[in-house]
Design a protein around this motif. Structure first.
Motif, PDB file in Angstrom:
ATOM      1  N   GLU A  54       0.849  -1.196   0.000  1.00  0.00           N
ATOM      2  CA  GLU A  54       0.000   0.000   0.000  1.00  0.00           C
ATOM      3  C   GLU A  54       0.885   1.246   0.000  1.00  0.00           C
ATOM      4  OE1 GLU A  54      -3.566   2.179   0.197  1.00  0.00           O
ATOM      5  OE2 GLU A  54      -3.332   0.022  -0.002  1.00  0.00           O
ATOM      6  N   THR A  55       0.550   2.209  -0.850  1.00  0.00           N
ATOM      7  CA  THR A  55       1.285   3.465  -0.907  1.00  0.00           C
ATOM      8  C   THR A  55       0.314   4.605  -0.657  1.00  0.00           C
ATOM      9  OG1 THR A  55       2.827   2.548  -2.530  1.00  0.00           O
ATOM     10  CG2 THR A  55       2.772   4.938  -2.314  1.00  0.00           C
ATOM     11  N   VAL A  56       0.580   5.355   0.412  1.00  0.00           N
ATOM     12  CA  VAL A  56      -0.240   6.507   0.763  1.00  0.00           C
ATOM     13  C   VAL A  56       0.646   7.740   0.646  1.00  0.00           C
ATOM     14  CG1 VAL A  56      -1.637   7.619   2.542  1.00  0.00           C
ATOM     15  CG2 VAL A  56      -1.616   5.121   2.360  1.00  0.00           C
ATOM     16  N   VAL A  57       0.174   8.724  -0.110  1.00  0.00           N
ATOM     17  CA  VAL A  57       0.926   9.964  -0.300  1.00  0.00           C
ATOM     18  C   VAL A  57       0.159  11.082   0.395  1.00  0.00           C
ATOM     19  CG1 VAL A  57       1.784  11.637  -1.976  1.00  0.00           C
ATOM     20  CG2 VAL A  57       1.910   9.193  -2.477  1.00  0.00           C
ATOM     21  N   LEU A  58       0.841  11.778   1.284  1.00  0.00           N
ATOM     22  CA  LEU A  58       0.275  12.921   1.996  1.00  0.00           C
ATOM     23  C   LEU A  58       1.039  14.165   1.567  1.00  0.00           C
ATOM     24  CD1 LEU A  58      -1.502  14.185   4.248  1.00  0.00           C
ATOM     25  CD2 LEU A  58       0.309  13.568   5.862  1.00  0.00           C
ATOM     26  N   ASP A  59       0.328  15.141   1.023  1.00  0.00           N
ATOM     27  CA  ASP A  59       0.988  16.365   0.582  1.00  0.00           C
ATOM     28  C   ASP A  59       0.050  17.548   0.765  1.00  0.00           C
ATOM     29  OD1 ASP A  59       3.633  16.755  -1.521  1.00  0.00           O
ATOM     30  OD2 ASP A  59       2.305  18.450  -1.176  1.00  0.00           O
ATOM     31  N   LYS A  60       0.619  18.661   1.176  1.00  0.00           N
ATOM     32  CA  LYS A  60      -0.153  19.886   1.397  1.00  0.00           C
ATOM     33  C   LYS A  60      -0.429  20.632   0.083  1.00  0.00           C
ATOM     34  CE  LYS A  60      -0.144  23.926   4.427  1.00  0.00           C
ATOM     35  NZ  LYS A  60       0.638  24.672   5.418  1.00  0.00           N
ATOM     36  N   LEU A  61       0.280  20.242  -0.970  1.00  0.00           N
ATOM     37  CA  LEU A  61       0.148  20.869  -2.296  1.00  0.00           C
ATOM     38  C   LEU A  61       0.366  22.383  -2.249  1.00  0.00           C
ATOM     39  CD1 LEU A  61      -2.817  18.900  -3.932  1.00  0.00           C
ATOM     40  CD2 LEU A  61      -0.363  18.598  -4.301  1.00  0.00           C
ATOM     41  N   ALA A  65       4.653  21.715  -4.951  1.00  0.00           N
ATOM     42  CA  ALA A  65       4.061  20.416  -5.254  1.00  0.00           C
ATOM     43  C   ALA A  65       3.101  20.512  -6.427  1.00  0.00           C
ATOM     44  CB  ALA A  65       3.324  19.889  -4.031  1.00  0.00           C
ATOM     45  N   ASP A  66       2.957  19.394  -7.113  1.00  0.00           N
ATOM     46  CA  ASP A  66       2.026  19.332  -8.233  1.00  0.00           C
ATOM     47  C   ASP A  66       1.511  17.899  -8.330  1.00  0.00           C
ATOM     48  OD1 ASP A  66       0.660  19.387 -10.637  1.00  0.00           O
ATOM     49  OD2 ASP A  66       2.205  20.538 -11.671  1.00  0.00           O
ATOM     50  N   LYS A  67       0.235  17.744  -8.094  1.00  0.00           N
ATOM     51  CA  LYS A  67      -0.369  16.403  -8.112  1.00  0.00           C
ATOM     52  C   LYS A  67      -0.211  15.728  -9.475  1.00  0.00           C
ATOM     53  CE  LYS A  67      -4.645  14.073  -6.787  1.00  0.00           C
ATOM     54  NZ  LYS A  67      -6.032  14.264  -6.354  1.00  0.00           N
ATOM     55  N   SER A  68      -0.058  16.505 -10.525  1.00  0.00           N
ATOM     56  CA  SER A  68       0.086  15.926 -11.863  1.00  0.00           C
ATOM     57  C   SER A  68       1.374  15.108 -12.002  1.00  0.00           C
ATOM     58  CB  SER A  68       0.035  17.009 -12.939  1.00  0.00           C
ATOM     59  OG  SER A  68       1.182  17.823 -12.892  1.00  0.00           O
ATOM     60  N   ARG A  76      -3.025   3.711  -8.442  1.00  0.00           N
ATOM     61  CA  ARG A  76      -2.387   2.694  -7.584  1.00  0.00           C
ATOM     62  C   ARG A  76      -1.995   3.213  -6.207  1.00  0.00           C
ATOM     63  NH1 ARG A  76       2.461   0.643 -10.847  1.00  0.00           N
ATOM     64  NH2 ARG A  76       2.284   2.581 -12.001  1.00  0.00           N
ATOM     65  N   ILE A  77      -2.268   4.473  -5.925  1.00  0.00           N
ATOM     66  CA  ILE A  77      -1.915   5.042  -4.630  1.00  0.00           C
ATOM     67  C   ILE A  77      -3.152   5.653  -3.985  1.00  0.00           C
ATOM     68  CG2 ILE A  77       0.440   5.571  -5.382  1.00  0.00           C
ATOM     69  CD1 ILE A  77      -0.421   8.549  -5.521  1.00  0.00           C
ATOM     70  N   THR A  78      -3.013   5.927  -2.710  1.00  0.00           N
ATOM     71  CA  THR A  78      -4.019   6.716  -2.007  1.00  0.00           C
ATOM     72  C   THR A  78      -3.408   8.092  -1.805  1.00  0.00           C
ATOM     73  OG1 THR A  78      -4.846   4.766  -0.852  1.00  0.00           O
ATOM     74  CG2 THR A  78      -5.401   6.907   0.090  1.00  0.00           C
ATOM     75  N   PHE A  79      -4.016   9.112  -2.417  1.00  0.00           N
ATOM     76  CA  PHE A  79      -3.500  10.467  -2.276  1.00  0.00           C
ATOM     77  C   PHE A  79      -4.372  11.232  -1.294  1.00  0.00           C
ATOM     78  CE2 PHE A  79      -3.230  14.950  -3.125  1.00  0.00           C
ATOM     79  CZ  PHE A  79      -1.860  15.144  -3.169  1.00  0.00           C
ATOM     80  N   VAL A  80      -3.720  11.873  -0.324  1.00  0.00           N
ATOM     81  CA  VAL A  80      -4.434  12.667   0.677  1.00  0.00           C
ATOM     82  C   VAL A  80      -3.826  14.066   0.687  1.00  0.00           C
ATOM     83  CG1 VAL A  80      -5.024  12.896   3.117  1.00  0.00           C
ATOM     84  CG2 VAL A  80      -4.857  10.616   2.083  1.00  0.00           C
ATOM     85  N   GLU A  81      -4.670  15.060   0.468  1.00  0.00           N
ATOM     86  CA  GLU A  81      -4.193  16.440   0.576  1.00  0.00           C
ATOM     87  C   GLU A  81      -4.318  16.850   2.034  1.00  0.00           C
ATOM     88  OE1 GLU A  81      -4.926  20.927  -1.203  1.00  0.00           O
ATOM     89  OE2 GLU A  81      -5.948  19.225  -2.113  1.00  0.00           O
ATOM     90  N   GLY A  82      -3.186  17.146   2.645  1.00  0.00           N
ATOM     91  CA  GLY A  82      -3.179  17.518   4.051  1.00  0.00           C
ATOM     92  C   GLY A  82      -1.786  17.883   4.494  1.00  0.00           C
TER      93      GLY A  82
END
Length: 107
Positions: A54-61, A65-68, A76-82
Motif C-alpha cells: 500500500e502506498t499513501v501519499v500525503l501532501d499539502k500541495l 508540489a504538483d499532483k500531476s 495505484r496510490i491513495t492520495f491525501v491532501e493535508g
C-alpha cells in the motif's frame, strides 16, 4: 529524506537499505509525505513500479508540489491532501493503512 519505521525490526535498517528493500523486494506499506513534490514524486513513481504494498501519499500541495507529477500512478496510490502537522490525520492514515514506514520528503 528521512525514514521512520513503525516496528523494531525495521529500525535498524539504513535509509539506503530501506529504499532498496521497499523499491525492489519486499511489499511494504509506506506513507510518503511530500510525495507530490519534485523529489518525492520520483520516489513514489519508482516505489509503485516495484512494490505491491500500500502506498499513501500525503501532501499539502503548496507552491512546490504538483499532483500531476503522480498522474502515472494515481490509480495505484491513495492520495491525501493535508499537512504533516495534523497529528490526527497522520495517525489515522497510519492505522487505517497499516503503514510500516514513513518516508518524509515534506518541508
Amino acid at each position: 529524506a528521512t525514514v521512520y519505521f513503525r516496528n523494531s525490526k525495521a529500525k535498524n535498517r539504513s535509509f539506503l537499505t530501506t529504499l532498496f528493500v521497499s523499491c525492489y523486494y519486499l511489499p511494504m506499506n509506506l506513507l510518503i509525505t511530500g510525495g507530490a513534490g519534485f523529489i518525492g514524486s520520483h520516489f513514489v513513481l519508482r516505489h509503485c513500479d516495484n512494490n505491491v504494498g500500500e502506498t499513501v501519499v500525503l501532501d499539502k500541495l503548496t507552491y512546490a508540489a504538483d499532483k500531476s507529477y503522480l498522474a502515472p500512478v494515481l490509480d495505484r496510490i491513495t492520495f491525501v491532501e493535508g499537512d504533516i502537522v495534523e497529528q490526527y490525520l497522520v495517525n489515522t492514515l497510519i492505522k487505517e493503512n497499516e503503514i510500516e514506514a514513513i518516508v518524509n520528503f515534506a518541508a
